[in-house]
Scaffold this motif. Structure first.
Motif, PDB file in Angstrom:
ATOM      1  N   LEU A  45       0.833  -1.290   0.002  1.00  0.00           N
ATOM      2  CA  LEU A  45      -0.255   0.289   0.165  1.00  0.00           C
ATOM      3  C   LEU A  45       0.761   1.402  -0.053  1.00  0.00           C
ATOM      4  N   ARG A  46       0.276   2.326  -0.736  1.00  0.00           N
ATOM      5  CA  ARG A  46       0.834   3.751  -0.383  1.00  0.00           C
ATOM      6  C   ARG A  46       0.021   4.239   0.864  1.00  0.00           C
ATOM      7  N   ILE A  47       0.629   4.714   1.792  1.00  0.00           N
ATOM      8  CA  ILE A  47      -0.158   5.212   2.714  1.00  0.00           C
ATOM      9  C   ILE A  47       0.399   6.658   3.195  1.00  0.00           C
ATOM     10  N   LYS A  48      -0.801   7.243   3.891  1.00  0.00           N
ATOM     11  CA  LYS A  48      -0.217   8.604   4.390  1.00  0.00           C
ATOM     12  C   LYS A  48      -0.300   8.441   5.891  1.00  0.00           C
ATOM     13  N   ILE A  49       0.634   8.867   6.561  1.00  0.00           N
ATOM     14  CA  ILE A  49       0.659   8.932   7.920  1.00  0.00           C
ATOM     15  C   ILE A  49      -0.101   9.912   8.882  1.00  0.00           C
ATOM     16  N   GLU A  50      -1.155   9.467   9.761  1.00  0.00           N
ATOM     17  CA  GLU A  50      -1.825  10.484  10.356  1.00  0.00           C
ATOM     18  C   GLU A  50      -1.731  10.796  11.703  1.00  0.00           C
ATOM     19  N   LEU A  51      -0.881   9.648  12.522  1.00  0.00           N
ATOM     20  CA  LEU A  51      -0.730   9.876  13.733  1.00  0.00           C
ATOM     21  C   LEU A  51       0.627   9.192  14.009  1.00  0.00           C
ATOM     22  N   VAL A  52       1.464   9.850  14.933  1.00  0.00           N
ATOM     23  CA  VAL A  52       2.710   9.241  15.354  1.00  0.00           C
ATOM     24  C   VAL A  52       2.845   9.212  16.736  1.00  0.00           C
ATOM     25  N   LYS A  53       3.132   7.947  17.390  1.00  0.00           N
ATOM     26  CA  LYS A  53       3.334   7.684  18.616  1.00  0.00           C
ATOM     27  C   LYS A  53       4.554   7.201  18.804  1.00  0.00           C
ATOM     28  N   LYS A  54       5.029   7.023  20.149  1.00  0.00           N
ATOM     29  CA  LYS A  54       6.486   6.575  20.438  1.00  0.00           C
ATOM     30  C   LYS A  54       6.803   5.117  19.607  1.00  0.00           C
ATOM     31  N   ASN A  55       5.930   4.275  19.900  1.00  0.00           N
ATOM     32  CA  ASN A  55       6.084   2.895  19.397  1.00  0.00           C
ATOM     33  C   ASN A  55       5.390   2.576  18.187  1.00  0.00           C
ATOM     34  N   TYR A  56       4.291   3.352  17.562  1.00  0.00           N
ATOM     35  CA  TYR A  56       3.642   2.990  16.477  1.00  0.00           C
ATOM     36  C   TYR A  56       3.178   4.168  15.758  1.00  0.00           C
ATOM     37  N   ALA A  57       2.774   4.046  14.631  1.00  0.00           N
ATOM     38  CA  ALA A  57       2.039   5.296  13.754  1.00  0.00           C
ATOM     39  C   ALA A  57       0.893   4.647  13.294  1.00  0.00           C
ATOM     40  N   VAL A  58      -0.047   5.377  12.958  1.00  0.00           N
ATOM     41  CA  VAL A  58      -1.552   5.124  12.252  1.00  0.00           C
ATOM     42  C   VAL A  58      -1.521   5.767  10.893  1.00  0.00           C
ATOM     43  N   GLY A  59      -1.622   4.882   9.822  1.00  0.00           N
ATOM     44  CA  GLY A  59      -1.582   5.460   8.385  1.00  0.00           C
ATOM     45  C   GLY A  59      -3.005   5.183   7.737  1.00  0.00           C
ATOM     46  N   LYS A  60      -3.130   6.058   6.807  1.00  0.00           N
ATOM     47  CA  LYS A  60      -4.626   5.781   5.821  1.00  0.00           C
ATOM     48  C   LYS A  60      -4.058   5.520   4.518  1.00  0.00           C
ATOM     49  N   ILE A  61      -4.971   4.728   3.846  1.00  0.00           N
ATOM     50  CA  ILE A  61      -4.609   4.225   2.642  1.00  0.00           C
ATOM     51  C   ILE A  61      -4.742   5.288   1.589  1.00  0.00           C
ATOM     52  N   ILE A  62      -3.821   5.642   0.666  1.00  0.00           N
ATOM     53  CA  ILE A  62      -4.119   6.445  -0.315  1.00  0.00           C
ATOM     54  C   ILE A  62      -4.081   5.702  -1.639  1.00  0.00           C
ATOM     55  N   LYS A  63      -3.201   4.426  -1.891  1.00  0.00           N
ATOM     56  CA  LYS A  63      -3.392   3.810  -3.085  1.00  0.00           C
ATOM     57  C   LYS A  63      -3.083   2.439  -2.692  1.00  0.00           C
ATOM     58  N   LEU A  64      -3.878   1.402  -3.330  1.00  0.00           N
ATOM     59  CA  LEU A  64      -3.747   0.023  -3.366  1.00  0.00           C
ATOM     60  C   LEU A  64      -2.645  -0.188  -4.484  1.00  0.00           C
ATOM     61  N   VAL A  65      -1.437  -0.496  -4.015  1.00  0.00           N
ATOM     62  CA  VAL A  65      -0.195  -0.571  -4.959  1.00  0.00           C
ATOM     63  C   VAL A  65      -0.322  -1.946  -5.672  1.00  0.00           C
ATOM     64  N   ASN A  66      -0.337  -3.042  -4.802  1.00  0.00           N
ATOM     65  CA  ASN A  66      -0.605  -4.374  -5.137  1.00  0.00           C
ATOM     66  C   ASN A  66      -1.455  -4.875  -4.083  1.00  0.00           C
ATOM     67  N   PRO A  67      -2.627  -5.281  -4.430  1.00  0.00           N
ATOM     68  CA  PRO A  67      -3.546  -5.705  -3.539  1.00  0.00           C
ATOM     69  C   PRO A  67      -3.522  -7.028  -2.967  1.00  0.00           C
ATOM     70  N   SER A  68      -3.642  -7.592  -1.919  1.00  0.00           N
ATOM     71  CA  SER A  68      -3.500  -8.867  -1.335  1.00  0.00           C
ATOM     72  C   SER A  68      -4.467  -9.567  -2.274  1.00  0.00           C
ATOM     73  N   PRO A  69      -4.246 -10.984  -2.542  1.00  0.00           N
ATOM     74  CA  PRO A  69      -5.224 -11.843  -3.265  1.00  0.00           C
ATOM     75  C   PRO A  69      -6.443 -12.012  -2.245  1.00  0.00           C
ATOM     76  N   ASN A  70      -6.255 -12.011  -0.931  1.00  0.00           N
ATOM     77  CA  ASN A  70      -7.346 -12.277  -0.176  1.00  0.00           C
ATOM     78  C   ASN A  70      -8.069 -10.996  -0.022  1.00  0.00           C
ATOM     79  N   ARG A  71      -7.950  -9.896  -0.692  1.00  0.00           N
ATOM     80  CA  ARG A  71      -8.625  -8.816  -0.509  1.00  0.00           C
ATOM     81  C   ARG A  71     -10.061  -8.958  -1.399  1.00  0.00           C
ATOM     82  N   ILE A  72     -11.287  -8.568  -0.633  1.00  0.00           N
ATOM     83  CA  ILE A  72     -12.753  -8.878  -1.429  1.00  0.00           C
ATOM     84  C   ILE A  72     -13.310  -7.500  -1.149  1.00  0.00           C
TER      85      ILE A  72
END
Ligand code: SAH
Length: 461
Positions: A45-72
């Motif tokens: 995925l191409r994502i945009k970061i919306e929140l950054v914390k000490k140990n993790y960040a939260v991002g939003k999908i901007i583009k499905l670069v190569n979707p998983s075969p399990n995505r429906i």
């Protein structure tokens, strides 16, 4: 772990490798954990970061670069906004696979157990329309009744015409109630002001019998145009056996109040799990996926390995469903449960099924189980089905003292399950088999059942 890898507002490419507790995809940017709502394991995925914390960040999908075969594409048009399902965008086979992996990871990491046979998750053949209980919040928007579900993470109500995991009859019930509220200008409860009349609509369906109960949860007593409402409901949905008013005038998040008034028909509906009959009232608890409950309980029975001679404990027994299943093959079953009303239901359910070898006790398991043991009662087989926080140590310690041949653990939380299996493993109970069962398709809930046998030092019973 570095936290200067990602920056808020910037975009990155990420491979989704796992799934989190709320169904969010988990990936890494140079080793730094990023949670992505809607990400499927296998996605690039191409994502945009919306929140950054000490140990993790939260991002939003901007583009499905190569979707998983399990995505429906989700079946439900509001799957993205509704807070009910979390994984409709993942193929059902992959959902089952992810649940198995969650159980495995917990047993290995927290339980530190080896040589455990962990089976693939047993899924549903048709993972749709499986719930027998629906709870719709009621509100008003632009002077029209809104009946549906809460939007993810909010108290905003999304209007739904059909819910893919609920029984179809709900679509008709909700439509009648929306029409009634609009036609007679009946108000909806407002969380903030504490004003307004109808709070929730609760429905219960007996999947085997087809019987239906509709419960109106109201902030007050007198229901306007009650006769018209009842007439309309039973005309549109002749299967309705019971209409109940539940009064809840408190400012609380709890859906149900304590007082119930039967407005039409019976106080209870009837349903079956296997050959066993159950009375279901507005307030009583009943497993919500009856098809998979049967699968789970049959597994419990198989793991219990009963011959008819055993004394069995069913700890955290609820309305006694597992107890009654086991009682058909055991000498005696003791059920223990903290909620008084559930034990009353358990006793009634034993009676209507003509089962006489059960005894039910109300109280905290951590007090009742040690007390029964002190009175000289022990068990050949113990079944536990605790709430999410798992078993109290007093319960596990007493089980060890009772020294049953087998312990069967039914769990809705793999991490506390793994913790408790480790505790019992250190005291001589070896985990033999684990069977995850999918009770809640399209959600992240994981249920598993485990067989343990006594392999410690000393004589086996
Ligand atoms: N075995 C039942 C329900 C299991 S759910 C069934 O299959 O239907 C877990 C149950 O544990 C709930 O009914 C809850 O009320 C009960 N419970 C929670 N804490 C408890 C405690 N400390 N002691 C006894 N029961 C408890």
């Amino acid at each position: 772990m570095k936290n200067n890898v990602v920056e808020k507002g910037k975009s990155y490419e990420v491979h989704i490798a796992d799934i989190g507790h709320n169904g969010e995809g988990i990936g890494r940017v140079e080793g730094f954990t990023v949670f992505v709502q809607g990400g499927v394991p296998g996605d690039d995925l191409r994502i945009k970061i919306e929140l950054v914390k000490k140990n993790y960040a939260v991002g939003k999908i901007i583009k499905l670069v190569n979707p998983s075969p399990n995505r429906i594409t989700p079946v439900c048009p509001i799957a993205d906004t509704c807070g009910g399902c979390q994984t409709q965008h993942i193929s059902y086979q992959e959902q089952l696979h992810l649940k198995t992996n969650t159980v495995k990871a917990n047993i290995e990491r927290i339980g530190k157990l080896e040589d455990v046979l962990i089976h693939d998750t047993i899924g549903m053949e048709e993972p749709a329309r499986y719930r027998n209980k629906a709870q719709f919040p009621v509100g008003r928007l632009d002077n029209q009744a809104v009946i549906g579900f809460y939007k993810k993470g909010t108290h905003e109500i999304v209007n739904t015409s059909s819910c893919y995991i609920q029984h179809e009859v709900n679509d008709r019930i909700v439509a009648v109630l929306r029409r009634y509220m609009d036609q007679y200008n009946v108000s909806a409860f407002d969380d903030e002001t504490g004003m307004g009349f109808i709070r929730h609509i609760l429905t219960k369906v007996g999947f085997t019998t087809g019987e239906i109960m509709v419960v109106l949860i109201t902030n007050g007593r007198k229901i306007p145009y009650l006769r018209e409402l009842i007439q309309e409901l039973i005309k549109e949905i002749p299967e309705i056996k019971s209409i109940v008013q539940n009064i809840n005038m408190k400012k609380t998040n709890r859906v149900l109040g304590d007082e119930c008034i039967t407005l039409f028909g019976e106080d209870k509906i009837v349903d079956y799990i296997g050959d066993l009959k159950f009375h279901i009232s507005a307030l009583s608890f009943f497993q919500v996926n009856p098809m998979q409950t049967k699968v789970l309980y049959e597994k419990a029975l198989e793991y219990a390995g009963l011959t008819g001679e055993e004394t069995v404990f069913d700890v955290y027994c609820g309305i006694g469903t597992i107890s009654l299943f086991l009682a058909q093959k055991a000498k005696k079953v003791y059920g223990i449960e903290i909620i008084d009303a559930a034990i009353e239901d358990a006793r009634e359910n034993a009676r209507i099924n003509g089962i006489e070898n059960t005894e039910f006790y109300v109280g905290k398991a951590e007090e009742v189980v040690p007390r029964l043991y002190k009175q000289g009662i022990t068990a050949d087989v113990v079944v536990v089905d605790p709430p999410r926080k798992g078993c109290e140590e007093e319960v596990l310690d007493t089980i060890v003292k009772m020294n049953p041949k087998r312990v069967v653990y039914v769990s809705c939380n793999p991490s506390t399950l793994a913790r408790d299996l480790k505790y019992l493993d250190e005291r001589g109970y070896k985990t033999i088999e684990v069977q995850p069962v999918d009770m809640f398709p399209h959600t992240t809930h994981v249920e598993a059942i485990v067989l343990m046998t006594y392999c410690g030092s000393g004589e086996k019973k």
